[in-house]
Design a protein around this motif. Structure first.
Motif, PDB file in Angstrom:
ATOM      1  N   LYS A  31       0.832  -1.208   0.000  1.00 44.64           N
ATOM      2  CA  LYS A  31       0.000   0.000   0.000  1.00 44.64           C
ATOM      3  C   LYS A  31       0.866   1.257   0.000  1.00 44.64           C
ATOM      4  O   LYS A  31       0.564   2.227  -0.702  1.00 44.64           O
ATOM      5  N   ALA A  59      -3.633  -1.668  -4.993  1.00 45.43           N
ATOM      6  CA  ALA A  59      -2.825  -2.320  -3.949  1.00 45.43           C
ATOM      7  C   ALA A  59      -3.358  -3.712  -3.634  1.00 45.43           C
ATOM      8  O   ALA A  59      -2.572  -4.652  -3.407  1.00 45.43           O
ATOM      9  N   GLU A  60      -4.676  -3.860  -3.641  1.00 42.47           N
ATOM     10  CA  GLU A  60      -5.277  -5.161  -3.354  1.00 42.47           C
ATOM     11  C   GLU A  60      -4.936  -6.175  -4.451  1.00 42.47           C
ATOM     12  O   GLU A  60      -4.655  -7.340  -4.168  1.00 42.47           O
ATOM     13  N   HIS A  62       0.984   4.067  -2.934  1.00 43.78           N
ATOM     14  CA  HIS A  62       0.688   5.458  -2.579  1.00 43.78           C
ATOM     15  C   HIS A  62       1.843   6.375  -2.965  1.00 43.78           C
ATOM     16  O   HIS A  62       1.621   7.473  -3.510  1.00 43.78           O
TER      17      HIS A  62
END
Length: 318
Positions: free
Chosen positions: A137, A298-299, A141
């Motif tokens: 994550k 991200a998932e 980001h």
């Protein structure tokens, strides 16, 4: 008729690669020779997650496309893994991804097989092999805010960094966009500057931060074939000028943050877009302020890593 000379060369090369990894329970065959085995992303991933459980009887062998595939049958490791970041329409000996010969096969293609995992090359460039979910994550980001956080926009127009142009697309794009501004070609192909090597010590990402745009087409237009080139541009804050998939990695990337080259017949579309953004700071700022990743990026990335871990964990325990 058996080619004795070729068999001997195969055996010599196989044993040479075994020797390279003699002190490791992770053997590496047919990978790029630009890295030491222990520096490969997959080697580091396996060592980090499973190093303590590996032994001579519980070992892993990694295979890629840059060599004879018969090394797979020569090897006696408990788990055999095939990975390609290359297009198997070019490396035709590996078109089947060795699915019948290995325990786990990985690549960019969409293949329906129990022992196949889609794991495109770009994952190896944007993630540390030791990443957990929070690190994934954080990486996503960090890349997504690269453009938004810029206080001063880069002044230089466009870059190109590549070694060759097998399909002629890079030449087409280079010639097309020189009508808009100076394109600095820092790689071996069409080279016109030594700055990348002399001032940046071949640190591509740092060099690209100087530019608004980066020409980054794929070597071929094949379903699912997306390499590191597109992600390197995005990570450096460049607007990618891309040729390849019409919708690259839809589970990860926002295609509206990418400019596409659609061939000579529609070349004016890209020229117009690039010229407008280059000459209008307001439009340029609005464009690079877009989200480069979709909300669930991200998932999706974590799912790839987690599935790789699950596959290897199961194979090593069986």
């Amino acid at each position: 008729m058996i080619d004795i000379k070729r068999l001997y060369q195969l055996w010599v090369q196989y044993n040479k690669e075994v020797t390279w990894c003699k002190d490791s329970n992770i053997k590496v065959f047919n990978f790029w020779n630009l890295q030491k085995p222990e520096d490969l992303w997959l080697h580091q991933f396996i060592q980090h997650h499973f190093g303590e459980s590996l032994s001579k009887k519980n070992s892993i062998a990694l295979f890629s496309v840059m060599g004879d595939r018969r090394k797979i049958s020569l090897n006696r490791s408990k788990v055999k893994v095939f990975f390609t970041g290359e297009n198997t329409t070019i490396w035709k000996d590996y078109k089947d991804h060795c699915i019948q010969e290995v325990d786990l096969s990985m690549g960019f293609e969409y293949i329906d097989a129990d022992n196949y995992l889609r794991f495109p090359l770009w994952l190896l460039y944007i993630l540390d092999p030791r990443s957990d979910y929070q690190a994934v994550k954080k990486s996503v980001h960090k890349i997504s805010v690269t453009n938004k956080d810029r206080q001063n926009y880069p002044k230089r127009f466009c870059s190109l960094i590549c070694r060759h142009d097998g399909n002629g697309i890079r030449t087409e794009m280079f010639n097309l966009l020189t009508s808009v501004g100076q394109i600095d070609s820092a790689g071996p192909f069409l080279n016109n500057t030594s700055e990348l090597k002399e001032a940046y010590n071949d640190q591509k990402q740092e060099y690209l931060k100087n530019y608004k745009f980066n020409i980054c087409p794929e070597n071929s237009n094949t379903l699912g074939y997306v390499t590191e080139k597109l992600f390197e541009s995005i990570s450096a804050g460049c607007i990618p000028l891309y040729w390849g998939n019409e919708n690259p990695e839809p589970e990860v990337l926002n295609k509206n943050a990418i400019l596409f080259y659609k061939g000579v017949e529609r070349s004016h579309e890209l020229t117009t877009q690039v010229r407008e953004l280059h000459n209008n700071e307001k439009l340029y700022g609005e464009f690079i302020s877009q989200e480069t990743f979709v909300p669930t990026a991200a998932e999706y990335i974590w799912d790839r890593l987690n599935m790789l871990h699950e596959h290897l964990s199961r194979l090593l325990k069986n």
